[in-house]
Structures are given as structure tokens and as C-alpha cells.
Design a protein around this motif. Structure first.
Motif, PDB file in Angstrom:
ATOM      1  N   ASP A 170      10.735  -0.479 -10.742  1.00  0.00           N
ATOM      2  CA  ASP A 170       9.484  -0.900 -10.108  1.00  0.00           C
ATOM      3  C   ASP A 170       8.279  -0.198 -10.745  1.00  0.00           C
ATOM      4  N   ILE A 171       7.223  -0.971 -10.997  1.00  0.00           N
ATOM      5  CA  ILE A 171       6.086  -0.363 -11.698  1.00  0.00           C
ATOM      6  C   ILE A 171       5.330   0.647 -10.842  1.00  0.00           C
ATOM      7  N   LEU A 172       5.505   0.593  -9.540  1.00  0.00           N
ATOM      8  CA  LEU A 172       4.842   1.598  -8.698  1.00  0.00           C
ATOM      9  C   LEU A 172       5.768   2.768  -8.324  1.00  0.00           C
ATOM     10  N   LEU A 173       6.989   2.760  -8.866  1.00  0.00           N
ATOM     11  CA  LEU A 173       7.951   3.821  -8.512  1.00  0.00           C
ATOM     12  C   LEU A 173       7.360   5.215  -8.733  1.00  0.00           C
ATOM     13  N   GLU A 174       6.768   5.402  -9.892  1.00  0.00           N
ATOM     14  CA  GLU A 174       6.224   6.734 -10.201  1.00  0.00           C
ATOM     15  C   GLU A 174       5.196   7.171  -9.168  1.00  0.00           C
ATOM     16  N   ARG A 175       4.245   6.269  -8.884  1.00  0.00           N
ATOM     17  CA  ARG A 175       3.175   6.620  -7.943  1.00  0.00           C
ATOM     18  C   ARG A 175       3.717   6.857  -6.549  1.00  0.00           C
ATOM     19  N   ARG A 176       4.690   6.024  -6.142  1.00  0.00           N
ATOM     20  CA  ARG A 176       5.245   6.199  -4.797  1.00  0.00           C
ATOM     21  C   ARG A 176       6.018   7.524  -4.699  1.00  0.00           C
ATOM     22  N   ILE A 177       6.848   7.822  -5.693  1.00  0.00           N
ATOM     23  CA  ILE A 177       7.686   9.026  -5.644  1.00  0.00           C
ATOM     24  C   ILE A 177       6.826  10.291  -5.771  1.00  0.00           C
ATOM     25  N   GLU A 178       5.817  10.236  -6.627  1.00  0.00           N
ATOM     26  CA  GLU A 178       4.898  11.381  -6.782  1.00  0.00           C
ATOM     27  C   GLU A 178       4.430  11.879  -5.420  1.00  0.00           C
ATOM     28  N   GLY A 179       3.972  10.951  -4.583  1.00  0.00           N
ATOM     29  CA  GLY A 179       3.441  11.339  -3.285  1.00  0.00           C
ATOM     30  C   GLY A 179       4.534  11.629  -2.260  1.00  0.00           C
ATOM     31  N   LEU A 180       5.611  10.851  -2.305  1.00  0.00           N
ATOM     32  CA  LEU A 180       6.614  10.925  -1.238  1.00  0.00           C
ATOM     33  C   LEU A 180       7.621  12.061  -1.389  1.00  0.00           C
ATOM     34  N   LEU A 181       7.974  12.383  -2.625  1.00  0.00           N
ATOM     35  CA  LEU A 181       9.097  13.300  -2.844  1.00  0.00           C
ATOM     36  C   LEU A 181       8.959  14.629  -2.087  1.00  0.00           C
ATOM     37  N   PRO A 182       7.824  15.321  -2.196  1.00  0.00           N
ATOM     38  CA  PRO A 182       7.718  16.594  -1.461  1.00  0.00           C
ATOM     39  C   PRO A 182       7.866  16.396   0.048  1.00  0.00           C
ATOM     40  N   LEU A 183       7.336  15.292   0.569  1.00  0.00           N
ATOM     41  CA  LEU A 183       7.420  15.039   2.013  1.00  0.00           C
ATOM     42  C   LEU A 183       8.848  14.720   2.441  1.00  0.00           C
ATOM     43  N   ALA A 195      16.117   6.356 -11.761  1.00  0.00           N
ATOM     44  CA  ALA A 195      16.611   7.660 -11.301  1.00  0.00           C
ATOM     45  C   ALA A 195      16.158   8.766 -12.257  1.00  0.00           C
ATOM     46  N   LYS A 196      16.245   8.491 -13.547  1.00  0.00           N
ATOM     47  CA  LYS A 196      15.806   9.503 -14.532  1.00  0.00           C
ATOM     48  C   LYS A 196      14.326   9.804 -14.348  1.00  0.00           C
ATOM     49  N   LYS A 197      13.553   8.780 -14.062  1.00  0.00           N
ATOM     50  CA  LYS A 197      12.113   8.984 -13.842  1.00  0.00           C
ATOM     51  C   LYS A 197      11.885   9.856 -12.602  1.00  0.00           C
ATOM     52  N   ILE A 198      12.674   9.640 -11.558  1.00  0.00           N
ATOM     53  CA  ILE A 198      12.534  10.447 -10.337  1.00  0.00           C
ATOM     54  C   ILE A 198      12.862  11.922 -10.642  1.00  0.00           C
ATOM     55  N   LEU A 199      13.908  12.155 -11.426  1.00  0.00           N
ATOM     56  CA  LEU A 199      14.271  13.534 -11.780  1.00  0.00           C
ATOM     57  C   LEU A 199      13.153  14.195 -12.582  1.00  0.00           C
ATOM     58  N   GLU A 200      12.558  13.410 -13.476  1.00  0.00           N
ATOM     59  CA  GLU A 200      11.448  13.921 -14.292  1.00  0.00           C
ATOM     60  C   GLU A 200      10.294  14.380 -13.379  1.00  0.00           C
ATOM     61  N   ILE A 201       9.998  13.556 -12.379  1.00  0.00           N
ATOM     62  CA  ILE A 201       8.913  13.903 -11.441  1.00  0.00           C
ATOM     63  C   ILE A 201       9.293  15.159 -10.644  1.00  0.00           C
ATOM     64  N   ALA A 202      10.558  15.219 -10.196  1.00  0.00           N
ATOM     65  CA  ALA A 202      11.025  16.368  -9.416  1.00  0.00           C
ATOM     66  C   ALA A 202      10.897  17.649 -10.240  1.00  0.00           C
ATOM     67  N   ARG A 248       0.833  -1.206   0.000  1.00  0.00           N
ATOM     68  CA  ARG A 248       0.000   0.000   0.000  1.00  0.00           C
ATOM     69  C   ARG A 248       0.871   1.261   0.000  1.00  0.00           C
ATOM     70  N   LEU A 249       0.356   2.318  -0.579  1.00  0.00           N
ATOM     71  CA  LEU A 249       1.131   3.554  -0.702  1.00  0.00           C
ATOM     72  C   LEU A 249       0.996   4.442   0.537  1.00  0.00           C
ATOM     73  N   GLU A 250      -0.199   4.455   1.122  1.00  0.00           N
ATOM     74  CA  GLU A 250      -0.519   5.424   2.165  1.00  0.00           C
ATOM     75  C   GLU A 250       0.354   5.341   3.433  1.00  0.00           C
ATOM     76  N   PRO A 251       0.646   4.136   3.960  1.00  0.00           N
ATOM     77  CA  PRO A 251       1.433   4.080   5.197  1.00  0.00           C
ATOM     78  C   PRO A 251       2.778   4.784   5.091  1.00  0.00           C
ATOM     79  N   ALA A 252       3.416   4.724   3.917  1.00  0.00           N
ATOM     80  CA  ALA A 252       4.717   5.391   3.745  1.00  0.00           C
ATOM     81  C   ALA A 252       4.547   6.908   3.813  1.00  0.00           C
ATOM     82  N   LEU A 253       3.428   7.407   3.286  1.00  0.00           N
ATOM     83  CA  LEU A 253       3.167   8.856   3.331  1.00  0.00           C
ATOM     84  C   LEU A 253       2.996   9.307   4.778  1.00  0.00           C
ATOM     85  N   ILE A 254       2.260   8.507   5.557  1.00  0.00           N
ATOM     86  CA  ILE A 254       2.027   8.852   6.970  1.00  0.00           C
ATOM     87  C   ILE A 254       3.341   8.800   7.755  1.00  0.00           C
TER      88      ILE A 254
END
Lengths: 101, 440
Positions: free
Chosen positions: B59-72, B93-100, B17-23
Motif C-alpha cells: 500500500d502506498i500509504l503504508l509508510e505514513r500510516r506505520i510511521e505514526g501508528l507503530l509507537p502507539l 513487512a521489510k518496510k515496517i522493520l526499516e521504520i521500526a 484519513r490517517l488521523e482517526p486511526a491514531l486517535i
């Protein structure tokens, strides 16, 4: 008096390839010695005869009052190529807890 | 040097699940967040995606996880360590930079390299499972060595906020920041063993807070729907305090930590990682507060000479078919259906498995012999090298509608490629470790 392990202990199943790992932990530490006496490797192998086709080794953590059974050749050839619905054997903790002691 | 370090675990498998990491990141006051997302088979699947498109394979969920987590992560100055790089950490890593960039954020990512050892594996090496040549199992897709802390430490020495790895032993993701922050020596096996115990306890995230544990009758756990993921306060002597964010669901008790300590451990006195052979038998637990367990003891001796390599290979196709029967003679009709299927196609497969879901599909015939369920679901499964043969299983089960016993309903069929995983050993010297830095 006979009762099911589920009444006095809990368990978690884990997998490594074709090896099944089952912990057995009494709810009441006072039952530890009773479990040590009753739940032998022979009993586990006999109880899960259709599942376990290899050796069963028992490890004991006396300080934590916990027991572990490492069961070889027990996951249908291995998690990745098993035909079982529960290929990891995650539900098998509750199969162990069906044992009458 | 720090005296105390807080590490949280926000994911224990790729589909978590994505939410527990955000909390955890928002409210956990973490120094480090770890996301463990790479099962044995996951990396072989990722390797296949990378072959089709070199920009994928993480990881196929990398984008979704980083989208929410990066600002936090940036807001709370929490560093992320994750194996979400899977088969292609550079592309991750390139995908993370793109999101940033899309969020106008500055971030530095350190990529850990060296686990992909496909070029060193000839196929003639013996498997640990059967002592047969790797190539005899089927065409090899991937070979990844389990790296240890020595691969992660150079990345931690940079000021990168995110450390992205491929295949790394799960506990090493946690042990590396302990060594980095406390200055533990890499040959102080006692401390490395203690740190490995803490990493092992946390690596499955929710499995120590009540997940994979709860039983409403014998082991009730509150508020499972908002199950919190754990964090550990590690002290420089290797002791730890395991807890979770207040207000989240779940529980951390002596029972939950004991179950997790032994989870997937073959020999508790010799737990092998690339860093240490750890001893779990001397671990002590103490409940020191609500959802607060103190971990002491544990230790280790030496480290393995060789590294384990996980090898993925094509194992054919798995075909499955299911159909349900209910009411009078449900089990007998399902049994007749299974018998019909066996007679029709049984000889075409090395092994054709017939299960009666609701009856014997999980624990077998012996334990279920006295049960008599109201409804039963027939399941037939088999593996074949030929895709069409595997497909036939579901087709034949579906055809039971009009060519089988009375009242069969809800047929479903599926086919999927099977990737088998075996392992072998590799000399440490053959591994070429490295890091690469990406910056937005």
C-alpha cells in the motif's frame, strides 16, 4: 398528496461490479408498510430506467424495517471500466430518493 | 479465554484519513486495530508497481500510516491486522522493520501468504460476470484469491504484533481475532456469521459513524471535520457493542448502522465470504447509549466450496476532457460543444460519453430534465486501446477554446490507464497458505 421519497426515507448506494445496491430505510418505522406498497421493483426500474438495464430484486428486513434493491447491469458495464464520472454510482441513493410517492 | 474483545477499524479504504486511526489507538484501549486498505482494483495497480520494482507493491500509504501508528501500537499493546501488504506483503513487512529500526523499536511482523494465484490461472477460466474466458477481456495483470480466517489464524497464533496480508475478505480481518481469542470453532457457522456481521459493519470505518451518511437537512451529524472511526466490543457469544472514542465527531445511531449493514450486500440472507455464508436478515440493533449500538442476532450456514478470485486486466486508456460555460444559454452552448466533439471524433470510439456536469452527469437525463443551471461543465470521456486516441479526447475538448462555442473556460484534460476487474472461482485445495515472520 405526492411527495418525494427523500422526505420520508434515507438510502445508501453500494456497488459490486456491475450491480448497484440501494437500501431504503424510513425515518419513521411507521412508514415501512407504505414504502413496501409504493416502492416496488417495477417502480424502481422505471424510475431509474436510464441506469438499470437488468433485473431488480427487492429484499426485505422486516425486523429492522429496511428494504434493499439489488439492481443488475446498472453501473455502465462495471465500476472499473465505466465511462461515468461517478463510476461506483455512489450518488445514486439520492436518485432513488427523487421518486415521487 | 477472553470473554470480551475490542477491535477498532482505523481505515476503510486505501486513501482513508490517517488521523482517526491514531486517535483510536491512543485513546481507544483496543486489543486489535484493523486497517482495511485494499479495493478490487488497488491490488492490480500494486501488482504493476511490483513488476517495475520488486521492493514495492504494498500500500502506498503504508509508510505514513506505520510511521505514526507503530509507537502507539507498541505502547498500548494493540495488535495490528491489515491488508496493506497488497501485492507484496513481504516487501511491506521489510518496510515496517526499516521504520521500526529507524525509531529504535522492536517489532515482529507476520506475513500472510497464498492469495496470489496468478500462476494457477490459465486465462481460459470463465468469468463470473459474463461467463467468457478471462483472457478475452484483455491481457491479465493479476489474480488474487479472497482468503479467509484460516489464512490469518496461524499468524495470530504467533506473538507478532503486526499481521500483514494481501487479498483477504474484508470481514475476515475482524473475524480472525474473534476466533483466535474466543476459541470459536471454524465450523460453528452461527458464531462465524455473527462475527462476520460485526466485521462487515466496521470494515468501512467512518461509514458507520456518519461518513457517507451526513445530510445537513435530513440527517445532520455533529463535528464531521473530526469524524471518529469505530470500535466494537465483541462478546464470546457473538454479540457486539459498536462505539467510538469520546470527543471525536460523528454519530453512531440506528440509522447509521442500518445503512452500513446493507452496504454492498447483494443478498442479505446469503452474504458470501470465504469463511461462511452469513445471514444478515436476523440482525437486531438497539441504541443503548449515546453513540453506542448493541448488535445481536445474525447467523450463518456452511461455507462456499470455492474461493472467489479477483482478476485485473488491461482495459485500455481512459481519455477525458472538460470545459465550462456560464450565464446566458450556458446549457445550450455546452450542448453545442458536445455536438461538435461528437461530429469531430465520435466515430473513433466504441462509446463516447458526453455529460453536462451540473445537469445530468450523475443521475442522467430523466431526473434532470426540468433543471436549468447557471453554469454547466461539459465532460467528454471515452476508452481506447490506443493511448493516443484516448489522449485526443482531452485535446479536442481543450481546442474548443478557439474552435467551439462562445465563452468556454477552465478546460482540463486527463488520460489514465484503465485496469478492469473480473472474477472467477478457484478450488480451495489449490491455495497454498503460509506465513512468514520478520523481526527487527
Amino acid at each position: 398528496m405526492s411527495r418525494k421519497l427523500a422526505e420520508i426515507a434515507h438510502s445508501r448506494a453500494g456497488d459490486k461490479g456491475n450491480t448497484l445496491i440501494l437500501s431504503l430505510i424510513p425515518f419513521d418505522p411507521a412508514d415501512f408498510d407504505f414504502l413496501m406498497e409504493k416502492v416496488t421493483t417495477e417502480k424502481v426500474k422505471e424510475h431509474l430506467v436510464h441506469q438499470i438495464h437488468g433485473e431488480v430484486v427487492r429484499y426485505v428486513l422486516p425486523d429492522l424495517k429496511a428494504i434493499q434493491f439489488t439492481c443488475f447491469n446498472a453501473l455502465g458495464g462495471g465500476v472499473t471500466t465505466s465511462l461515468a464520472m461517478d463510476s461506483h454510482g455512489k450518488s445514486l441513493s439520492y436518485a432513488l430518493l427523487e421518486m415521487e410517492v | 479465554m477472553k470473554q470480551k474483545l475490542r477491535i477498532g477499524c482505523g481505515a476503510g479504504f486505501s486513501g482513508d484519513r490517517l488521523e482517526p486511526a491514531l486517535i483510536l489507538t491512543e485513546k481507544g484501549n483496543l486489543d486489535y486495530l484493523v486497517l482495511e486498505c485494499l479495493a478490487e482494483r488497488t491490488i492490480a495497480l500494486a501488482q504493476k508497481r511490483k513488476k517495475q520494482n520488486p521492493e514495492t507493491g504494498f500500500d502506498i500509504l503504508l509508510e505514513r500510516r506505520i510511521e505514526g501508528l507503530l509507537p502507539l501500537l507498541l505502547k498500548h499493546d494493540t495488535r495490528l491486522i491489515s491488508n496493506m501488504g497488497a501485492a507484496n506483503p513481504m516487501a511491506g513487512a521489510k518496510k515496517i522493520l526499516e521504520i521500526a529500526r529507524s525509531k529504535g523499536l522492536k517489532v515482529k511482523v507476520a506475513v500472510v501468504l497464498g492469495d496470489d494465484v496468478a500462476s494457477f490461472v490459465s486465462g481460459g477460466e470463465p468469468s463470473l460476470e459474463g461467463n467468457k474466458a478471462l483472457e478475452s477481456y484483455g491481457p491479465i495483470i493479476s489474480a488474487n484469491a479472497y482468503l479467509g480466517v484460516s489464512s490469518i489464524l496461524p499468524a495470530l497464533a504467533t506473538d507478532a504484533q503486526i499481521i500483514l496480508t494481501g487479498r483477504v475478505a474484508d470481514p475476515s480481518l475482524f473475524l480472525a481475532p474473534m476466533i483466535h481469542e474466543f476459541g470459536w470453532k471454524e465450523d460453528d457457522f452461527d458464531l462465524l456469521g455473527k462475527g462476520t456481521v460485526l466485521g462487515h459493519l466496521l470494515e468501512c470505518a467512518g461509514q458507520i459513524t456518519g461518513g457517507y451518511f451526513a445530510d445537513p437537512l435530513s440527517k445532520p451529524i455533529p463535528d464531521m471535520h473530526i469524524l471518529g472511526h469505530p470500535f466494537v466490543d465483541v462478546f464470546s457469544d457473538g454479540t457486539g457493542l459498536i462505539s467510538k472514542v469520546e470527543g471525536t465527531g460523528g454519530a453512531i445511531t440506528l440509522q447509521t448502522v442500518k445503512e452500513q449493514l446493507l452496504y454492498e450486500v447483494i443478498d442479505p440472507s446469503n452474504y458470501y465470504t470465504p469463511d461462511v455464508i452469513a445471514d444478515f436478515t436476523s440482525v437486531g440493533f438497539e441504541q443503548v447509549g449515546k453513540d453506542l449500538v448493541k448488535v445481536t442476532g445474525g447467523g450463518g450456514k456452511s461455507k462456499p466450496e470455492q474461493l472467489k478470485v479477483s482478476v485485473g486486466y488491461h482495459a485500455g486508456f481512459l481519455g477525458e476532457g472538460e470545459i465550462s460555460y456560464g450565464g446566458a444559454h450556458a446549457l445550450e452552448r455546452a450542448e453545442l460543444a458536445g455536438e461538435i466533439i461528437r461530429k469531430r471524433i465520435g466515430t473513433l470510439f466504441e462509446k463516447l460519453r458526453v455529460d453536462f456536469i451540473g445537469m445530468n452527469s450523475l443521475h442522467g437525463d430523466e431526473l434532470s430534465k426540468n433543471s436549468n443551471p447557471y453554469e454547466v461543465r461539459l465532460r467528454v470521456a471515452g476508452i481506447s486501446r490506443e493511448e493516443n486516441l484516448a489522449r485526443l479526447i482531452g485535446e479536442e475538448v481543450e481546442a474548443l477554446y478557439t474552435n467551439g462555442p462562445a465563452g468556454g473556460g477552465g478546460a482540463r484534460k486527463s488520460i489514465q490507464e484503465v485496469i478492469g476487474v473480473i472474477s472467477t472461482l478457484l478450488e480451495r485445495e489449490k491455495i497454498e497458505l503460509g506465513i512468514q515472520i520478520f523481526e527487527s
